[in-house]
Motif scaffolding. Structure first.
Motif, short mmCIF file in Angstrom:
data_model
loop_
_atom_site.label_atom_id
_atom_site.label_comp_id
_atom_site.label_asym_id
_atom_site.label_seq_id
_atom_site.Cartn_x
_atom_site.Cartn_y
_atom_site.Cartn_z
N ASN A 177 -10.78 3.73 -5.93
CA ASN A 177 -12.30 4.51 -5.96
C ASN A 177 -12.96 2.80 -5.24
O ASN A 177 -14.05 3.69 -4.58
CB ASN A 177 -13.16 4.37 -7.48
CG ASN A 177 -12.42 5.76 -8.09
OD1 ASN A 177 -11.50 6.54 -7.28
ND2 ASN A 177 -12.72 6.03 -9.53
N LEU A 178 -13.15 1.58 -5.17
CA LEU A 178 -13.84 1.37 -4.32
C LEU A 178 -13.59 1.07 -3.11
O LEU A 178 -14.48 1.01 -2.00
CB LEU A 178 -13.01 -0.60 -4.98
CG LEU A 178 -13.28 -1.96 -4.06
CD1 LEU A 178 -15.17 -1.94 -3.69
CD2 LEU A 178 -13.33 -2.78 -3.94
N GLY A 179 -11.96 0.80 -2.68
CA GLY A 179 -11.08 1.68 -1.36
C GLY A 179 -12.69 2.85 -0.40
O GLY A 179 -13.39 3.20 0.11
N LEU A 187 -9.90 -0.43 4.03
CA LEU A 187 -8.10 -0.43 4.01
C LEU A 187 -8.13 -1.62 2.97
O LEU A 187 -6.73 -0.88 2.41
CB LEU A 187 -7.95 -0.46 4.89
CG LEU A 187 -6.77 -0.56 6.14
CD1 LEU A 187 -6.34 0.47 5.78
CD2 LEU A 187 -6.50 -1.03 6.87
N GLU A 188 -8.35 -2.70 2.55
CA GLU A 188 -7.88 -3.26 1.76
C GLU A 188 -7.72 -3.52 0.84
O GLU A 188 -6.61 -3.32 0.10
CB GLU A 188 -9.11 -4.81 2.04
CG GLU A 188 -8.59 -5.81 0.77
CD GLU A 188 -7.15 -6.98 1.74
OE1 GLU A 188 -6.74 -7.32 1.41
OE2 GLU A 188 -6.35 -6.96 3.12
N ALA A 189 -9.04 -2.58 -0.13
CA ALA A 189 -8.90 -1.99 -0.95
C ALA A 189 -7.95 -0.92 -1.49
O ALA A 189 -7.11 -0.96 -2.74
CB ALA A 189 -10.08 -1.21 -1.74
N ASN A 246 -5.22 8.19 1.21
CA ASN A 246 -6.26 8.08 2.11
C ASN A 246 -6.03 5.60 2.44
O ASN A 246 -6.17 6.04 3.78
CB ASN A 246 -7.53 6.99 1.13
CG ASN A 246 -7.66 8.43 0.13
OD1 ASN A 246 -7.95 9.32 0.72
ND2 ASN A 246 -8.42 8.27 -0.56
N TYR A 247 -5.41 5.89 2.76
CA TYR A 247 -4.74 3.44 3.68
C TYR A 247 -4.03 4.93 4.65
O TYR A 247 -4.69 3.71 5.73
CB TYR A 247 -3.67 3.91 2.77
CG TYR A 247 -2.84 2.21 3.50
CD1 TYR A 247 -3.71 1.24 2.87
CD2 TYR A 247 -2.24 2.30 4.70
CE1 TYR A 247 -3.53 0.01 3.66
CE2 TYR A 247 -1.84 1.32 4.90
CZ TYR A 247 -2.40 0.26 4.69
OH TYR A 247 -2.18 -1.17 4.96
N ALA A 248 -2.90 5.60 4.97
CA ALA A 248 -2.90 6.37 6.45
C ALA A 248 -4.39 6.63 6.95
O ALA A 248 -4.50 7.00 8.08
CB ALA A 248 -2.22 7.58 6.03
N ARG A 249 -5.21 7.68 6.36
CA ARG A 249 -6.36 8.01 6.92
C ARG A 249 -7.09 7.24 7.29
O ARG A 249 -7.10 7.73 8.33
CB ARG A 249 -6.99 9.49 6.00
CG ARG A 249 -7.73 9.93 6.42
CD ARG A 249 -8.47 11.02 5.26
NE ARG A 249 -9.32 9.92 4.16
CZ ARG A 249 -9.52 10.27 3.65
NH1 ARG A 249 -10.44 11.80 3.15
NH2 ARG A 249 -10.29 9.60 2.34
N THR A 250 -7.45 6.09 6.69
CA THR A 250 -7.88 4.79 6.99
C THR A 250 -7.85 3.75 7.89
O THR A 250 -8.68 4.21 8.74
CB THR A 250 -8.71 3.85 5.69
OG1 THR A 250 -9.06 4.87 4.71
CG2 THR A 250 -9.73 3.11 5.89
N ILE A 284 3.86 -2.61 4.88
CA ILE A 284 2.99 -1.61 4.02
C ILE A 284 2.35 -0.33 5.30
O ILE A 284 2.49 0.90 4.36
CB ILE A 284 2.06 -1.67 3.39
CG1 ILE A 284 2.17 -2.87 2.51
CG2 ILE A 284 1.02 -0.60 2.70
CD1 ILE A 284 0.83 -3.64 1.69
N LEU A 285 1.95 -0.63 6.14
CA LEU A 285 1.69 1.03 7.22
C LEU A 285 2.23 1.60 7.24
O LEU A 285 2.26 2.52 7.24
CB LEU A 285 0.82 -0.09 8.30
CG LEU A 285 0.22 1.31 9.20
CD1 LEU A 285 -0.38 2.30 8.44
CD2 LEU A 285 -0.35 0.25 10.36
N GLU A 286 3.65 1.45 7.68
CA GLU A 286 4.53 1.66 8.45
C GLU A 286 5.49 2.19 7.29
O GLU A 286 5.85 3.88 7.52
CB GLU A 286 6.01 0.37 8.77
CG GLU A 286 6.94 1.60 9.34
CD GLU A 286 7.79 0.71 9.80
OE1 GLU A 286 9.33 1.05 9.92
OE2 GLU A 286 8.17 -0.95 9.98
N ASN A 287 5.63 1.74 5.97
CA ASN A 287 6.11 2.91 4.50
C ASN A 287 4.95 4.33 4.75
O ASN A 287 5.43 5.00 3.85
CB ASN A 287 5.59 1.29 3.43
CG ASN A 287 7.06 0.89 3.28
OD1 ASN A 287 7.72 1.45 4.45
ND2 ASN A 287 7.15 -0.49 2.97
#
Length: 214
Positions: A92-94, A107-109, A126-130, A178-181
């Motif tokens: 939720n911080l992200g 992204l860091e969160a 959310n990580y991939a979208r960001t 991490i991004l690749e995964n």
């Protein structure tokens, strides 16, 4: 049918405030909910208030006060010993940073949330979208820089491009593995699952007791 009654004396004032806040939250009365959670926190001086803090942050998020929500979530991730709550708070911080278009901190969160809970599909999405937002922004900035330098000579242009690349690398610090995964995860999922995640984001009607904000 036998009705079981729980005496009010068996529930602590802290828990009563949280329950009342949850009732308000479910009715989308976020201002009233935030007041109840804040009162719950005040009922405990020397004991953890993780649940109340988490719910308080979510109610403030729903009021679109993202700066305040960020402050609450950051305090929670630094104080709680519960990894499940910490993971949700990082998520939720992200989201709060994302709403402010601060994609780097978002992204860091999300990354920290995934370290605690790698299987969380919503955080992975959310990580991939960001990351896509950041990548699109960098590409746009690079194109703008190249267009503005068209009138300069070749040596100057090359130096400028090199400088831009260095700045971009410093600006986006992320774990490529991490991004690749995460991207592999998104690509491997059926389209219907991705659509279900997007629908969850649009509806924004999850209960704070069990779910995260979108």
């Amino acid at each position: 049918m036998i009705n079981i009654t729980i005496l009010s004396g068996q529930i602590s004032p802290y828990k009563r405030k949280i329950n009342k806040g949850n009732e308000y939250f479910d009715k989308k009365k976020y201002e009233e909910a935030s007041n109840m959670y804040r009162e719950a926190i005040s009922k405990r001086k020397d004991k953890p208030t993780d649940e109340a803090q988490y719910n308080y942050g979510n109610s403030i998020y729903k009021l679109n006060n993202f700066d305040h929500a960020i402050s609450i979530y950051e305090n929670l991730v630094n104080s709680t010993k519960d990894e499940k709550i910490r993971s949700r708070a990082f998520h939720n911080l992200g989201n709060s940073y994302y709403q402010k278009n601060d994609y780097k901190n978002a992204l860091e969160a999300y990354k920290k949330a995934l370290i605690l809970n790698p299987e969380d599909s919503e955080t992975q999405y959310n990580y991939a979208r960001t990351y896509s937002k950041i990548k699109a922004g960098l590409n746009q900035n690079n194109n703008s820089s190249q267009n503005s330098n068209e009138s300069k000579d070749e040596n100057t242009r090359q130096k400028s491009n090199s400088s831009d690349e260095n700045k971009s690398e410093k600006k986006v610090e992320m774990d490529e593995k991490i991004l690749e995964n995460m991207l592999k995860y998104i690509e491997s999922k059926d389209q219907s699952i991705q659509e279900k995640v997007r629908n969850k984001e649009k509806k924004k009607n999850k209960s704070v007791k069990n779910e995260k904000d979108w």
